[in-house]
Design an enzyme around this catalytic site. Structure first.
Site, mmCIF file in Angstrom:
data_model
loop_
_atom_site.group_PDB
_atom_site.id
_atom_site.type_symbol
_atom_site.label_atom_id
_atom_site.label_comp_id
_atom_site.label_asym_id
_atom_site.label_seq_id
_atom_site.Cartn_x
_atom_site.Cartn_y
_atom_site.Cartn_z
ATOM 1 C CB CYS A 93 19.728 -24.062 -18.515
ATOM 2 S SG CYS A 93 20.063 -25.356 -17.607
ATOM 3 C CG HIS B 206 19.205 -20.395 -14.661
ATOM 4 N ND1 HIS B 206 18.829 -19.985 -15.998
ATOM 5 C CD2 HIS B 206 19.273 -21.822 -14.627
ATOM 6 C CE1 HIS B 206 18.405 -21.555 -16.513
ATOM 7 N NE2 HIS B 206 18.888 -22.217 -15.739
ATOM 8 C CD GLU C 225 18.181 -17.038 -16.562
ATOM 9 O OE1 GLU C 225 19.706 -16.488 -16.905
ATOM 10 O OE2 GLU C 225 18.534 -18.086 -16.346
HETATM 11 N N1 GLN Z 1 17.581 -30.235 -17.208
HETATM 12 C C1 GLN Z 1 16.941 -29.470 -18.498
HETATM 13 C C2 GLN Z 1 17.210 -29.916 -20.041
HETATM 14 O O1 GLN Z 1 18.122 -30.924 -20.068
HETATM 15 C C3 GLN Z 1 18.135 -27.781 -18.340
HETATM 16 C C4 GLN Z 1 17.392 -26.897 -17.234
HETATM 17 C C5 GLN Z 1 17.396 -25.653 -17.208
HETATM 18 O O2 GLN Z 1 17.415 -24.708 -17.889
HETATM 19 N N2 GLN Z 1 17.445 -24.430 -15.611
HETATM 20 O O3 GLN Z 1 16.582 -29.090 -20.802
#
Ligand code: GLN
Length: 200
Positions: free
Chosen positions: A84, A174, A176
């Site tokens: 992410c 994710h 994890e």
């Molecule tokens: N929206 C977050 C970003 O742009 C990422 C979201 C996440 O890691 N769950 O950094």
């Protein structure tokens, strides 16, 4: 085998718990190190960049003087798993945004691509050779362009959400935050392979 988990912001505990869980069921016994300063990087064999807020994480990497050392470790082949916000840190380009973070992974990423409010959902899809992997998305990005032969690992609703490029794995979701250890196990195998003397 020593795995560094970037621990300056975001969901790093979940990755550490996942690695602990894996060490109970696998012969590979990863030692976890929380990365908060430069010296924490000494001797790591692999690195996890967790989810969180990529803008904050990017700023902290500079402030804590972790940015250059991490970038050069990745460029020199250190296995890295970015989830992410971690994927956003790795991406070469961000859609409609001149910000550049580590920029080691040849993909373009759209941040908050599913919208800020409705951006959290869960679904099952294959990841590489793994069937039915639970994908947890939280204000997630997706990948709008893949370059230089980066391999697509996972797609959901026609959007690319996972890639692998040499030593780097970037996921919009994710792993994890699930009970499914397969991706972390795959990453540890990759680290173990990179540790073999013939691959050093
Ligand atoms: N929206 C977050 C970003 O742009 C990422 C979201 C996440 O890691 N769950 O950094």
């Amino acid at each position: 085998m020593k795995i560094g988990v970037l621990a300056v912001q975001g969901a790093f505990i979940e990755h550490i718990n996942m690695l602990r869980k894996l060490s109970e069921i696998q012969s590979l016994q990863p030692e976890c190190v929380e990365i908060r300063q430069k010296k924490d990087l000494d001797g790591i064999d692999g690195l996890i960049l967790p989810g969180g807020e990529s803008t904050v994480q990017g700023q902290l990497l500079h402030k804590l003087e972790l940015f250059e050392p991490i970038r050069s470790l990745i460029e020199n082949g250190l296995p890295v798993l970015g989830t992410c916000a971690g994927l956003i840190l790795l991406a070469e380009e961000l859609e409609g945004d001149a910000t550049k973070h580590l920029a080691t992974l040849p993909v373009t990423v759209q941040r908050n691509a599913y919208g800020r409010q409705l951006g959290s959902f869960e679904t099952n899809a294959p990841v590489g050779s793994f069937a039915d992997y639970p994908h947890v998305f939280i204000r997630a990005p997706y990948i709008t362009e893949v370059k230089d032969g980066a391999k697509i690992l996972s797609c959901v609703d026609g959007r690319i959400v996972g890639v692998e490029y040499g030593n780097q794995i970037g996921l919009a979701f994710h792993p994890e935050m699930t009970d499914d250890v397969r991706i972390h196990a795959y990453f540890l195998d990759k680290v173990a392979a990179a540790c073999r003397p013939e691959n050093r």
